[in-house]
Design an enzyme around this catalytic site. Structure first.
Site, PDB file in Angstrom:
ATOM      1  N   LYS A  57       7.622 -45.080  15.819  1.00 42.59           N
ATOM      2  CA  LYS A  57       8.086 -44.189  16.891  1.00 42.59           C
ATOM      3  C   LYS A  57       9.562 -43.823  16.730  1.00 42.59           C
ATOM      4  O   LYS A  57       9.960 -42.708  17.055  1.00 42.59           O
ATOM      5  CB  LYS A  57       7.830 -44.811  18.263  1.00 42.59           C
ATOM      6  CG  LYS A  57       6.347 -44.822  18.621  1.00 42.59           C
ATOM      7  CD  LYS A  57       6.091 -45.047  20.084  1.00 42.59           C
ATOM      8  CE  LYS A  57       4.597 -44.886  20.367  1.00 42.59           C
ATOM      9  NZ  LYS A  57       4.224 -45.159  21.742  1.00 42.59           N
TER      10      LYS A  57
ATOM     11  N   LYS B  73      -3.483 -43.739  12.914  1.00 39.20           N
ATOM     12  CA  LYS B  73      -4.363 -43.917  14.078  1.00 39.20           C
ATOM     13  C   LYS B  73      -4.376 -42.679  14.969  1.00 39.20           C
ATOM     14  O   LYS B  73      -3.394 -41.928  15.021  1.00 39.20           O
ATOM     15  CB  LYS B  73      -3.980 -45.166  14.865  1.00 39.20           C
ATOM     16  CG  LYS B  73      -2.756 -45.032  15.725  1.00 39.20           C
ATOM     17  CD  LYS B  73      -2.732 -46.085  16.848  1.00 39.20           C
ATOM     18  CE  LYS B  73      -1.594 -45.764  17.801  1.00 39.20           C
ATOM     19  NZ  LYS B  73      -1.643 -46.402  19.077  1.00 39.20           N
TER      20      LYS B  73
ATOM     21  N   LYS C 180      -2.465 -40.149  21.346  1.00 31.73           N
ATOM     22  CA  LYS C 180      -2.449 -39.069  22.338  1.00 31.73           C
ATOM     23  C   LYS C 180      -1.205 -38.196  22.228  1.00 31.73           C
ATOM     24  O   LYS C 180      -1.191 -37.074  22.725  1.00 31.73           O
ATOM     25  CB  LYS C 180      -2.615 -39.634  23.754  1.00 31.73           C
ATOM     26  CG  LYS C 180      -1.590 -40.661  24.186  1.00 31.73           C
ATOM     27  CD  LYS C 180      -1.791 -41.010  25.647  1.00 31.73           C
ATOM     28  CE  LYS C 180      -2.030 -42.474  25.926  1.00 31.73           C
ATOM     29  NZ  LYS C 180      -0.941 -43.396  25.605  1.00 31.73           N
TER      30      LYS C 180
END
Ligand code: AQP
Length: 329
Positions: free
Chosen positions: A113, A194, A197
């Site tokens: 991230k 992965k 969202k």
């Protein structure tokens, strides 16, 4: 004897995908039979990456409605919003003082991230400590989450053991409860990462609330390979992911799914996967539409849930404050 505690949380950082559904949400309602469950909307985690305030507020209630649509019964389980239970951040502060920065720097999710941010803020680094506090606050035995959270659960165990050793036994040491199938659903466009969202590419994920035609279109576009045969193999990550999705929705093993499509081409496989997803999500989508309109009911669920959660959390927090030496009168 009191039942053991199950805790899990989901961030309202976007509309939920079938990754969130298969890895976590779809397994929650079954656990209500055997455990005392707490299910949380982790809005404080969500702000570790930039969010639009109005969207965050709306998605928080969307997620409460989705929990209920997926079978969480607010009379059986405690369903609440993280920011409405201040004990989470109070415990997180104490735990920050026994967590090494080196350990936080090694978290895979932080590395992933932080690469996507122009400026990396301290909240993103400290995110796992808040997650550790979420779990330990309730003396949790089991945490039903997807495989991507395994490292965070290991950190939770480490920090709990460190606190218990430094002071005295205080926290229950929790275990991860990952599903056998569907614990790691991959992106439809890049099956080596992965399904997420917050992916910028809308074709990479299927949302729980996607319309049937959208689901069919996204699966049709899913990346496969040029081999042309259906095998459940790491050499064919796109096909493997489709078999994982199919078998999760059909409640069979991936090996059974592989046999079912042994003679099939990718077109046939994709059509069957799409129908399994559409069929599997239909009851959730129907219930969600009925519930989401009733704002008063959703707010009342959150209020009651926060009161119950806070009551339990206080028991642990008071113990922790006493052990670290905070004066309490
Ligand atoms: N692809 C996945 N496969 C299986 N399980 C998954 N989960 C997430 N993605 C997959 C599980 O969903 C739960 C809620 O996750 P979260 O919203 O708290 O955060 P996350 O893991 O960071 O999920 P996302 O979708 O990737 O969100 P963003 O994009 O906001 O970071 C967890 O139990 C997780 O394991």
């Amino acid at each position: 004897m009191d039942k053991k505690i199950v805790f899990s949380a989901i961030q309202p950082s976007g509309s939920l995908t079938i990754g969130n559904y298969l890895g976590a949400l779809s397994n929650f309602s079954e656990l209500q039979k055997d455990y005392n469950c707490l299910y949380c909307v982790a809005d404080m985690h969500a702000i570790t990456v930039p969010q639009k305030p109005a969207d965050l507020r709306r998605r928080t209630l969307d997620l409460i409605a989705l929990y209920v649509a997926c079978g969480i019964d607010p009379d059986k389980s405690i369903l609440y919003i993280q920011s409405q239970v201040p004990e989470h951040t109070e415990l997180a502060w104490v735990l920050n003082t026994i967590t090494s920065v080196g350990q936080l720097n090694r978290m895979t999710q932080f590395k992933d991230k932080s690469q996507k941010q122009k400026e990396v803020y301290a909240g993103l680094l400290n995110y796992p400590v808040l997650m550790v506090a979420d779990i330990l606050l309730y003396q949790t035995s089991y945490v039903p989450v997807g495989e991507d959270q395994r490292q965070h659960i290991e950190l939770t165990r480490d920090i709990a053991e460190r606190f218990n050793t430094r002071y005295s036994p205080t926290f229950t040491i929790p275990d991860i409860l990952a599903p056998k199938v569907g614990a790691r659903i991959m992106s439809l466009q890049n099956p080596s990462s992965k399904m997420s969202k917050s992916d910028a590419d809308e074709n990479a994920f299927i949302l729980i609330l996607d319309e049937p035609d959208v689901i069919r279109r996204k699966i049709k576009r899913a990346v496969t390979d040029s081999i042309g045969e259906v095998h459940y193999s790491d050499d064919q990550p796109g096909v493997k992911n489709l078999l994982d999705i199919y078998s999760s929705f059909k409640h069979i093993t991936p090996q059974e799914a592989e046999k079912e499509f042994a003679q099939a081409g990718y077109g046939e496989l994709k059509e069957a996967v799409a129908e399994a997803v559409v069929e599997g999500l239909a009851p959730v989508q129907k219930r969600y539409k009925e519930i989401r309109e009733d704002k008063d009911m959703l707010e009342s669920i959150c209020k009651t849930g926060a009161e119950k959660a806070s009551h339990l959390a206080q028991r642990t927090l008071r113990k922790v404050y006493r052990k670290v030496g905070f004066a309490q009168f």
